[in-house]
Design a protein around this motif. Sequence first.
Motif, mmCIF file in Angstrom:
data_model
loop_
_atom_site.group_PDB
_atom_site.id
_atom_site.type_symbol
_atom_site.label_atom_id
_atom_site.label_comp_id
_atom_site.label_asym_id
_atom_site.label_seq_id
_atom_site.Cartn_x
_atom_site.Cartn_y
_atom_site.Cartn_z
ATOM 1 N N SER A 1 0.855 -1.176 0.000
ATOM 2 C CA SER A 1 0.000 0.000 0.000
ATOM 3 C C SER A 1 0.901 1.238 0.000
ATOM 4 C CB SER A 1 -0.935 -0.029 1.214
ATOM 5 O OG SER A 1 -1.720 1.119 1.295
ATOM 6 N N SER A 2 0.585 2.237 0.790
ATOM 7 C CA SER A 2 1.368 3.465 0.869
ATOM 8 C C SER A 2 0.924 4.238 2.101
ATOM 9 C CB SER A 2 1.133 4.328 -0.379
ATOM 10 O OG SER A 2 1.650 5.631 -0.199
ATOM 11 N N VAL A 3 1.841 5.012 2.679
ATOM 12 C CA VAL A 3 1.447 5.867 3.794
ATOM 13 C C VAL A 3 0.423 6.904 3.341
ATOM 14 C CG1 VAL A 3 3.610 5.559 5.046
ATOM 15 C CG2 VAL A 3 3.384 7.454 3.431
ATOM 16 N N ALA A 4 0.388 7.201 2.053
ATOM 17 C CA ALA A 4 -0.611 8.132 1.529
ATOM 18 C C ALA A 4 -2.022 7.641 1.804
ATOM 19 C CB ALA A 4 -0.411 8.319 0.021
ATOM 20 N N SER A 5 -2.188 6.322 1.910
ATOM 21 C CA SER A 5 -3.518 5.757 2.166
ATOM 22 C C SER A 5 -4.069 6.169 3.515
ATOM 23 C CB SER A 5 -3.450 4.229 2.091
ATOM 24 O OG SER A 5 -2.649 3.705 3.146
ATOM 25 N N GLN A 6 -3.195 6.493 4.461
ATOM 26 C CA GLN A 6 -3.623 6.926 5.791
ATOM 27 C C GLN A 6 -3.498 8.429 5.988
ATOM 28 O OE1 GLN A 6 -1.142 4.475 8.381
ATOM 29 N NE2 GLN A 6 -2.699 2.870 8.454
ATOM 30 N N ASP A 7 -2.517 9.049 5.315
ATOM 31 C CA ASP A 7 -2.264 10.469 5.527
ATOM 32 C C ASP A 7 -3.032 11.361 4.558
ATOM 33 O OD1 ASP A 7 -0.567 9.536 7.434
ATOM 34 O OD2 ASP A 7 1.286 10.191 6.472
ATOM 35 N N GLY A 8 -3.480 10.804 3.426
ATOM 36 C CA GLY A 8 -4.342 11.528 2.506
ATOM 37 C C GLY A 8 -3.803 12.833 1.970
ATOM 38 N N PRO A 9 -2.611 12.844 1.348
ATOM 39 C CA PRO A 9 -2.106 14.104 0.797
ATOM 40 C C PRO A 9 -3.016 14.639 -0.305
ATOM 41 C CG PRO A 9 -0.799 12.247 0.020
ATOM 42 C CD PRO A 9 -1.694 11.722 1.081
ATOM 43 N N GLY B 1 -7.918 0.985 -0.261
ATOM 44 C CA GLY B 1 -8.627 -0.257 -0.544
ATOM 45 C C GLY B 1 -7.789 -1.482 -0.221
ATOM 46 N N ILE B 2 -6.495 -1.408 -0.503
ATOM 47 C CA ILE B 2 -5.602 -2.518 -0.156
ATOM 48 C C ILE B 2 -5.543 -2.691 1.362
ATOM 49 C CG2 ILE B 2 -3.207 -3.335 -0.218
ATOM 50 C CD1 ILE B 2 -2.952 -1.937 -2.948
ATOM 51 N N ASN B 3 -5.450 -1.575 2.089
ATOM 52 C CA ASN B 3 -5.482 -1.666 3.559
ATOM 53 C C ASN B 3 -6.742 -2.377 4.023
ATOM 54 O OD1 ASN B 3 -3.260 -0.009 3.284
ATOM 55 N ND2 ASN B 3 -4.181 1.770 4.271
ATOM 56 N N GLY B 4 -7.859 -1.988 3.435
ATOM 57 C CA GLY B 4 -9.135 -2.575 3.833
ATOM 58 C C GLY B 4 -9.241 -4.046 3.514
ATOM 59 N N MET B 5 -8.583 -4.470 2.450
ATOM 60 C CA MET B 5 -8.613 -5.889 2.084
ATOM 61 C C MET B 5 -7.812 -6.757 3.038
ATOM 62 S SD MET B 5 -8.383 -6.343 -2.047
ATOM 63 C CE MET B 5 -6.670 -5.797 -2.180
ATOM 64 N N THR B 6 -6.827 -6.184 3.708
ATOM 65 C CA THR B 6 -5.834 -6.984 4.418
ATOM 66 C C THR B 6 -6.452 -7.889 5.477
ATOM 67 O OG1 THR B 6 -4.171 -5.281 4.009
ATOM 68 C CG2 THR B 6 -3.680 -6.916 5.718
#
Length: 257
Positions: free
Chosen positions: A152-160, A172-177
């Motif tokens: 995934s990426s830290v962008a998935s949590q930090d939302g730049p 979405g990848i985080n959510g699939m885990t």
Amino acid sequence: MKLNDNVSAVVVGGASGMGEATVRTLRSRGVKVAILDLNEERGASVAAETGASYFRADITNEESVLGAFEQARARNGQERILVATPGGGGLSYTAWRDGESGAIRRHDFQRFGRIVTLNLNGTFLCASIAAQGMMTLPIGTDGDKGVILMTSSVASQDGPAATIAYVAAKAGINGMTLSMARDLAPEAIRVNTLLPGNFETPLLSSVPANYKSGMRDWNLHPKRFGHPDEYATLALQIIENGYLNAALLRLDGGARV
């Protein structure tokens, strides 16, 4: 999972960046590695240098990916390890005012879909194919049939800002885990996801210089971009540590966007 020449791995996106570093690190442990990537020239070159195998795969196309997995398994046997590192994006706001004309514009919807397809759909496709194959294996002496590592990426949590499509796909990848880990737990398959920060990869080269210049300052320490081999080192630790499952792990120098 004990890594040796009896173990096979598939690294999606293994022709460059963090995927390439993972290929090299796995090969250093004797693992039989198949590189799945769209870049034929680079993929063949990395395979020749490392003793891995290369198979062309377009992860936005199911038939292409299925064919590549079939070839990889014919060469190396059923993989017990999948490391999926595909990704790509670009900068665009949800909607914005043009600085010169004042016209109000919005994110191109087709481009949004392409970014989600590449990052999220492609990762799921590879993970589901790998899981189906791993389910045919006996449980190893370490207790696993296989290990799936998604990226995934830290962008998935930090939302730049200006990365809405990429953020959506990686979130979405985080959510699939966890859901995927629950699906596959009865089959002794572990699933984890790495969230890299800013790494020196070909993807970073597409970022405008004026945006990239401030990215190092997001880190607490060290104030530099990550090295691909730092991703690979942690990837191997995740694969080897049999108690690590359903986890999201940031690798980012303490960065907060």
